[in-house]
Write a protein that holds these residues in place. Structure first.
Motif, short mmCIF file in Angstrom:
data_model
loop_
_atom_site.label_atom_id
_atom_site.label_comp_id
_atom_site.label_asym_id
_atom_site.label_seq_id
_atom_site.Cartn_x
_atom_site.Cartn_y
_atom_site.Cartn_z
N GLY A 147 30.18 30.74 -40.00
CA GLY A 147 29.58 29.60 -39.33
C GLY A 147 29.67 29.71 -37.82
N ILE A 148 30.78 30.22 -37.32
CA ILE A 148 30.94 30.40 -35.88
C ILE A 148 29.97 31.47 -35.36
CG2 ILE A 148 32.53 31.19 -34.08
CD1 ILE A 148 34.80 29.97 -35.78
N ILE A 149 29.87 32.58 -36.11
CA ILE A 149 28.98 33.66 -35.70
C ILE A 149 27.52 33.18 -35.68
CG2 ILE A 149 28.10 35.95 -36.32
CD1 ILE A 149 30.86 36.59 -37.43
N MET A 150 27.18 32.30 -36.63
CA MET A 150 25.81 31.78 -36.68
C MET A 150 25.42 31.02 -35.41
SD MET A 150 25.42 30.43 -40.60
CE MET A 150 25.60 31.54 -42.00
N GLN A 151 26.41 30.50 -34.71
CA GLN A 151 26.11 29.79 -33.47
C GLN A 151 25.52 30.73 -32.41
OE1 GLN A 151 26.50 26.40 -33.38
NE2 GLN A 151 27.13 26.66 -35.52
N PHE A 152 25.80 32.01 -32.55
CA PHE A 152 25.32 33.00 -31.58
C PHE A 152 24.15 33.83 -32.09
CE2 PHE A 152 29.81 32.17 -30.80
CZ PHE A 152 29.82 31.87 -29.44
N THR A 153 24.14 34.09 -33.41
CA THR A 153 23.10 34.96 -33.96
C THR A 153 21.96 34.20 -34.62
OG1 THR A 153 24.30 35.15 -36.06
CG2 THR A 153 24.76 36.81 -34.37
N GLY A 154 22.19 32.92 -34.93
CA GLY A 154 21.19 32.15 -35.66
C GLY A 154 21.47 32.17 -37.15
N LYS A 155 20.92 31.18 -37.86
CA LYS A 155 21.21 31.04 -39.28
C LYS A 155 20.45 32.04 -40.15
CE LYS A 155 22.37 26.11 -39.07
NZ LYS A 155 22.08 24.75 -39.57
N ASP A 156 19.32 32.53 -39.67
CA ASP A 156 18.49 33.42 -40.48
C ASP A 156 18.47 34.82 -39.91
OD1 ASP A 156 17.72 31.30 -42.20
OD2 ASP A 156 16.26 30.63 -40.71
N ALA B 23 20.36 38.69 -40.51
CA ALA B 23 21.26 39.55 -41.29
C ALA B 23 22.45 40.03 -40.47
CB ALA B 23 20.49 40.75 -41.83
N LEU B 24 22.28 40.07 -39.14
CA LEU B 24 23.36 40.52 -38.27
C LEU B 24 24.59 39.61 -38.40
CD1 LEU B 24 24.30 42.48 -36.06
CD2 LEU B 24 23.30 40.91 -34.37
N THR B 25 24.37 38.36 -38.73
CA THR B 25 25.49 37.43 -38.94
C THR B 25 26.46 37.98 -39.97
OG1 THR B 25 24.15 35.49 -38.41
CG2 THR B 25 26.14 35.11 -39.71
N TYR B 26 25.92 38.46 -41.07
CA TYR B 26 26.76 38.93 -42.18
C TYR B 26 27.33 40.32 -41.90
CZ TYR B 26 24.35 34.97 -44.11
OH TYR B 26 23.85 33.70 -44.30
N THR B 27 26.58 41.15 -41.20
CA THR B 27 27.09 42.47 -40.82
C THR B 27 28.28 42.33 -39.88
OG1 THR B 27 24.84 43.37 -41.03
CG2 THR B 27 26.47 44.70 -39.85
N LEU B 28 28.17 41.43 -38.90
CA LEU B 28 29.28 41.18 -37.99
C LEU B 28 30.47 40.57 -38.73
CD1 LEU B 28 27.42 39.77 -34.84
CD2 LEU B 28 28.55 41.99 -35.07
N THR B 29 30.17 39.67 -39.66
CA THR B 29 31.24 39.06 -40.47
C THR B 29 32.02 40.13 -41.22
OG1 THR B 29 30.04 36.98 -40.75
CG2 THR B 29 31.73 37.49 -42.39
N GLY B 30 31.29 41.05 -41.87
CA GLY B 30 31.95 42.12 -42.62
C GLY B 30 32.79 43.01 -41.72
N GLY B 31 32.28 43.32 -40.52
CA GLY B 31 33.04 44.16 -39.58
C GLY B 31 34.30 43.48 -39.08
N ILE B 32 34.19 42.21 -38.74
CA ILE B 32 35.36 41.45 -38.25
C ILE B 32 36.43 41.36 -39.32
CG2 ILE B 32 36.14 39.14 -37.57
CD1 ILE B 32 33.43 38.85 -36.11
N PHE B 33 36.03 41.04 -40.55
CA PHE B 33 37.02 40.93 -41.62
C PHE B 33 37.62 42.29 -41.97
CE2 PHE B 33 35.09 36.73 -42.66
CZ PHE B 33 36.27 35.99 -42.59
N ALA B 34 36.85 43.36 -41.88
CA ALA B 34 37.39 44.70 -42.14
C ALA B 34 38.52 45.02 -41.18
CB ALA B 34 36.28 45.75 -42.04
#
Length: 515
Positions: free
Chosen positions: A169-178, A180-191
């Motif tokens: 949700g925080i990342i979406m504030q910068f990348t937008g809700k729609d 795919a980069l939101t989820y790629t960044l999420t995966g990288g951060i959690f990794a």
């Protein structure tokens, strides 16, 4: 023989141990919340293709965990195990592999890529979490310290689940809700988070010294090598775990109570939307409240058992009683049709969150003491087998519970997407959420009265194990200790601490002294 309790487990060590549950509690919370949407929206997969990935992974995972438990129990016989530890070696190996998690969230690849990356995470979770879960029993024999380890890990698990919802949700504030980069960044951060967490756990934990020595100087002369033989011994060890009375009781408490909440969670949204005629935002808000208070709730139950010496069974009964009260409240609201103020609903879900914390925390706390009971019978340390059985049972029952809920709703006339449902569907929703949940909880509630593992009985057990390790004779055991051991193991005292394979009541788990 060295006693594996020389080092103390303070809160610093407990945090170092527990942070790995950021991965255990967080990785699959992220997957459960976002991955299906990611697959079908940004990866070009159909719902059927995405579903097949989860189904295949579920089947493979069901067998990976007990196999991993067997491997870690016997890994001390290898050169790597002797050098790096039979448990902690897999943490060291798994830490850099956490970066595989980021590959799951790459868009625009094909089906086989997504199947392979998701299966790699299932394998990684078994390789890291099964040996990690055994460490609490290896690091200390003290009841209060194991309680602290279990409590901190469950708080880390709850934090991992909270991050799973909040970080995207925080990342979406910068990348937008729609995007795919939101989820790629999420995966990288959690990794990165999971890599650091597992590495910290590897650095902060240790294994029992007497277990290491035992594996250094003994070999199993009764077990043959070869793949088929190892599979046979794996099956023997899995089945033998159920011959320990305390474990049978514990697994009953664990499975029935966890499945009760699985059923509740799976139909709660339907209850709010169709039975109470409220929107999904209400569902999210109420469940968020329950999730948030589960962190202090876990600490509260930890204090109940550590500071106030409450038994695990007593603490569980408090948890279950609160959940029964919440179920009664929800049933009353539905039947009466009254309009309950939001603040009242919120207060009720604060109670649910606190109670749920106890339900989740206490069985995993109890688990760390089960290998001690088993050691009294087999003279082995088989933490891996018990961890594998617990994960196997849990993964199987959660899938079964969700399937049964789906079948019941289907036959009740439930129609997905409709603004209202027939009376038969509403009855099924209420029956599942209130009565099925209550019946499952009642089984666990009843079993708590039979479960005899407490701080006192555990101390008695540990003293007797140490006494026998130092050459004490069976004839010198007092009456209280004999009764405690019978209550916990299910065997009379002359049937435990065996020295001959033919006397082994578990039929296959050879005692360490002759291995």
């Amino acid at each position: 023989m060295a006693i594996p309790t020389e080092r103390r487990v303070g809160y610093g060590v407990a945090i170092g141990y527990g942070v790995t549950d950021l991965f255990g509690g967080g990785a699959f919370a992220v997957i459960g919340t976002w991955l299906l949407f990611f697959y079908t929206t940004y990866c070009g997969l159909t719902v059927l293709e995405a579903g097949s990935i989860f189904a295949i992974a579920r089947v493979i995972d069901a067998v990976l965990s007990p196999i991993m438990g067997y491997i870690t129990d016997n890994f001390g016989n290898t050169w790597l195990g002797r050098k790096f530890g039979r448990r902690r070696f897999f943490l060291l190996l798994g830490a850099p592999l956490m970066f595989l998690y980021s590959l799951v969230w790459v868009a625009d690849m094909n089906y086989w890529y997504y199947l392979g990356t998701y299966l790699s995470i299932e394998l990684l979770s078994a390789m890291v979490l099964v040996p990690w879960e055994t460490l609490a029993a290896e690091m200390t024999k003290r009841f209060d310290e194991r309680t602290r380890l279990a409590g901190v890990r469950m708080m880390c698990s709850a934090l991992g689940g909270f991050l799973a919802v909040s970080v995207p949700g925080i990342i979406m504030q910068f990348t937008g809700k729609d995007n795919a980069l939101t989820y790629t960044l999420t995966g990288g951060i959690f990794a990165v988070i999971y890599f650091i967490a597992v590495l910290i756990t590897w650095a902060c934990t240790w294994e029992a010294k007497d277990v290491e020595e035992e594996y250094h100087h003994t070999t199993d002369s009764n077990r043959k090598s070869g793949l088929m033989n190892h599979l046979k011994y794996l099956l023997i060890d899995l089945l033998s775990s159920f011959k320990i009375k305390a474990f049978r009781q514990h697994i009953t408490i664990y499975i029935f109570s966890f499945t009760a909440l699985d059923v509740f969670n799976s139909v709660f949204t339907y209850f709010v939307v169709y039975a109470l005629s409220k929107d999904t935002a209400t569902v999210s808000g109420l469940l968020s409240i329950a999730a948030f208070v589960s962190i202090p709730g876990t600490f509260g139950f930890m204090m109940l058992m550590n500071k106030f010496n409450m038994t695990p069974s007593g603490a569980l009964r408090i948890s279950y009683s609160c959940i029964f009260a919440v179920l009664a409240f929800l049933f009353f609201v539905y039947m009466s049709g009254i309009n309950v103020p939001t603040v009242v609903f919120s207060a009720v879900f604060v109670v649910l969150g606190l109670a749920r914390a106890g339900l989740y925390y206490i069985p995993w706390n109890i688990y760390s003491f089960i290998p001690d009971v088993d050691e009294m019978v087999t003279r082995q340390r088989r933490e891996g087998i018990f961890a594998g059985v617990m994960v196997l049972m849990r993964k199987s029952t959660v899938a079964l519970a969700i399937m049964i809920v789906g079948v019941v709703l289907e036959f009740s006339g439930f129609v997905k997407g409709m603004g209202s449902q027939p009376e038969s569907a509403l009855d099924a929703i209420i029956g599942l959420m209130v009565f099925a949940t209550a019946i499952l909880l009642a089984v666990s509630f009843w079993m708590t009265f039979k479960f005899k593992l407490t701080q006192h009985t555990h101390e008695v057990l540990i003293k007797e194990i140490d006494r026998r390790k130092q050459g004490g004779q069976a004839c010198d055991c007092n009456t209280e200790t004999r009764q405690v051991i019978k209550d916990l193991t299910g065997y009379a005292y002359d049937k435990v601490w065996i020295t001959k394979p033919t006397d082994n009541p578990l039929n296959g788990a050879a005692p360490a002294a002759i291995r």
